[in-house]
Design a protein around this motif. Structure first.
Motif, PDB file in Angstrom:
ATOM      1  N   VAL A   7      46.993  32.283  75.204  1.00  0.00           N
ATOM      2  CA  VAL A   7      45.965  32.797  76.295  1.00  0.00           C
ATOM      3  C   VAL A   7      44.959  33.863  75.781  1.00  0.00           C
ATOM      4  O   VAL A   7      45.469  34.710  74.716  1.00  0.00           O
ATOM      5  CB  VAL A   7      46.635  33.320  77.385  1.00  0.00           C
TER       6      VAL A   7
ATOM      7  N   PHE B 241      42.079  24.845  78.268  1.00  0.00           N
ATOM      8  CA  PHE B 241      41.436  24.819  79.491  1.00  0.00           C
ATOM      9  C   PHE B 241      40.722  26.362  79.727  1.00  0.00           C
ATOM     10  O   PHE B 241      41.289  27.419  79.545  1.00  0.00           O
ATOM     11  CB  PHE B 241      42.609  24.810  80.796  1.00  0.00           C
TER      12      PHE B 241
ATOM     13  N   VAL C 227      44.869  25.732  87.173  1.00  0.00           N
ATOM     14  CA  VAL C 227      45.397  26.108  85.872  1.00  0.00           C
ATOM     15  C   VAL C 227      46.892  25.768  85.921  1.00  0.00           C
ATOM     16  O   VAL C 227      47.447  24.938  84.912  1.00  0.00           O
ATOM     17  CB  VAL C 227      45.675  27.578  85.458  1.00  0.00           C
TER      18      VAL C 227
ATOM     19  N   TRP D 194      46.867  21.708  85.405  1.00  0.00           N
ATOM     20  CA  TRP D 194      46.552  21.513  84.069  1.00  0.00           C
ATOM     21  C   TRP D 194      47.668  21.736  83.200  1.00  0.00           C
ATOM     22  O   TRP D 194      48.246  20.794  82.375  1.00  0.00           O
ATOM     23  CB  TRP D 194      45.260  22.237  83.509  1.00  0.00           C
ATOM     24  N   LEU D 195      48.564  22.830  83.521  1.00  0.00           N
ATOM     25  CA  LEU D 195      49.691  23.155  82.451  1.00  0.00           C
ATOM     26  C   LEU D 195      50.593  22.044  83.058  1.00  0.00           C
ATOM     27  O   LEU D 195      51.356  21.642  81.980  1.00  0.00           O
ATOM     28  CB  LEU D 195      50.104  24.348  83.114  1.00  0.00           C
TER      29      LEU D 195
ATOM     30  N   VAL E  24      44.754  28.577  77.034  1.00  0.00           N
ATOM     31  CA  VAL E  24      44.060  28.860  78.452  1.00  0.00           C
ATOM     32  C   VAL E  24      43.197  29.982  78.124  1.00  0.00           C
ATOM     33  O   VAL E  24      43.967  30.948  77.602  1.00  0.00           O
ATOM     34  CB  VAL E  24      45.320  29.065  79.499  1.00  0.00           C
TER      35      VAL E  24
ATOM     36  N   ALA F  19      49.504  32.165  83.936  1.00  0.00           N
ATOM     37  CA  ALA F  19      49.616  30.757  83.231  1.00  0.00           C
ATOM     38  C   ALA F  19      50.603  31.024  82.327  1.00  0.00           C
ATOM     39  O   ALA F  19      51.336  30.104  81.972  1.00  0.00           O
ATOM     40  CB  ALA F  19      48.171  30.655  82.502  1.00  0.00           C
TER      41      ALA F  19
END
Length: 415
Positions: free
Chosen positions: A258, A280, A296, A299-300, A311, A342
């Motif tokens: 991240v 992302f 998010v 998508w994860l 991310v 996330a």
């Protein structure tokens, strides 16, 4: 059981990992606690580092957190106290370096504090009280445009004097070179007697840093960046026979990266990582916080079988201008929290390696994961160590925005 030698109070999470890595590199067994510690320190460590998020909060809150951390360190029996800040000496216009140092100085009755922000290995040096980043004055570097703590005055004596009512002086390069360590210590006593309470120390190279470390080892309280701590660790190692402690191993598992920092270094690292793993971007211009959280999460979930994912909200100046303050005046903080959630979701999916770019983002992620303390492992890059948590078992890499090679995010996610 021997008590720890050094207790460090750091004003942000990545700065704390930086100083912890510097101590570990010098052979000092080091543990790191996040936020004001509530638990007893681990046994058999020589240095304790407390990571606060106090650089940009109101001065009274920074002082309170620092004094609470100091009380914990004193209860642990530390012999010497160290206030850690960034090697560019950055904080808000009102503090918090001055107010925190004054409060800790009073609590320890130390009378005078040497400030050694320089880190010559990273090109941060001080001469005649002025900070340089490479060949540029601090005010001509990218730090002059920092979104939270812009540094537009390179004269650190003047910067610190604006944050305290106490007298600020200079330990000049000429005095440092022209005197033995014992003579410098005598001069410090004379400055203390004359009413000086803070001294910015000129530091132009590693030799200056080593000499200052010898002097600082005699002081109850010192302040500086990770460079001074590393040099003091070397001096301590020469004077002590305490064991260095085993370096903890990394747990195995998938990785999540991240990134919230918008530094040029992080942008290069993100660009390279995007080429090697699913990525992302959290763009504040395309939805509310709830909508971005949902995007998010979806998508994860779709990429839960991938061994590593990225991310990020890191963005160029142009991208930041385009999105503006889409989520309100606290857009940055909201993005940090989205990234933190996330990371927590990915850990719940089984990831055991969490790589974070950005100091504020690191703080948000650590809090979201409810990690309270770690042991310091090997460095992935200079000043960027693996932090090993035992409950839950995780490997954290908390990277300051400007730290690390271009391949750091990509490399550490697959090692």
């Amino acid at each position: 059981m021997a008590t720890p030698w050094l207790g460090v109070i750091a004003d942000d999470y990545t700065g704390a990992t930086d100083v912890a890595a510097a101590l570990r590199r010098s052979g000092v067994a080091t543990a790191l606690a996040f936020d004001v510690p509530q638990e007893s320190p681990p046994p058999d460590v020589t240095a304790l580092v407390v990571a606060l998020k106090s650089r940009t909060i109101p001065a009274e809150d920074a002082v309170a957190a620092s004094l609470a951390s100091l009380a914990w360190l004193r209860d642990a029996g530390v012999e010497q106290t160290y206030i850690k800040y960034c090697s560019t000496f950055d904080s808000t216009a009102e503090g918090n370096i001055g107010p925190v140092t004054d409060a800790v100085m009073d609590a320890l009755d130390s009378g005078l504090v040497i400030a050694v922000p320089a880190s010559p290995e990273h090109g941060r040096t001080v001469f005649q009280g002025h900070m340089f980043v490479g060949t540029q004055l601090l005010s001509e570097s990218s730090m002059a445009r920092h979104p939270l703590t812009p540094m537009t005055d390179p004269n650190l004596v003047r910067v610190l004097a604006s944050q305290t009512t106490r007298e600020v002086g200079l330990l000049s390069h000429d005095r440092l070179l022209g005197s033995s360590s014992s003579e410098v210590i005598e001069w410090l006593d004379s400055q203390r007697t004359s009413g000086v309470r803070h001294l910015i120390a000129d530091t132009t190279d590693e030799d200056d840093l080593a000499r200052l470390a010898e002097v600082c080892m005699t002081q109850k309280l010192v302040s500086g960046s990770a460079g001074l701590a590393r040099a003091m660790g070397v001096v301590y190692g020469d004077q002590s026979e305490r064991p260095t402690g085993a370096i903890p191993r990394l747990p195995e598992g998938d990785a999540v990266v991240v990134a919230g920092s918008c530094s040029d270094t992080t942008l290069r690292q993100v660009a390279l990582a995007k080429q090697q793993m699913p990525a992302f971007r959290v763009d504040p211009a395309v939805g509310s916080v709830a909508e971005l959280d949902d995007q998010v999460s979806e998508w994860l979930d779709a990429h839960s079988a991938d061994p590593r994912v990225l991310v990020y909200s890191s963005a160029s100046i142009e991208e930041r201008r385009a999105s503006g303050q889409a989520l309100g005046p606290d857009t940055g903080e909201k993005l940090e929290q989205i990234l933190a959630r996330a990371a927590a979701r990915r850990v719940a999916q089984g990831s055991r390696r969490v790589i974070v770019a950005g100091g504020e983002t690191s703080g948000a992620v650590v809090n979201a994961l409810r990690v309270h303390s770690v042991l310091i492992g090997e460095e992935a890059d200079r000043g960027v160590p693996w932090c090993i948590a035992r409950n839950p078992e995780l490997a954290l890499l908390l990277k300051s925005g400007n730290f690390g090679s271009d391949d750091l995010l990509e490399r550490t996610s697959r090692e």
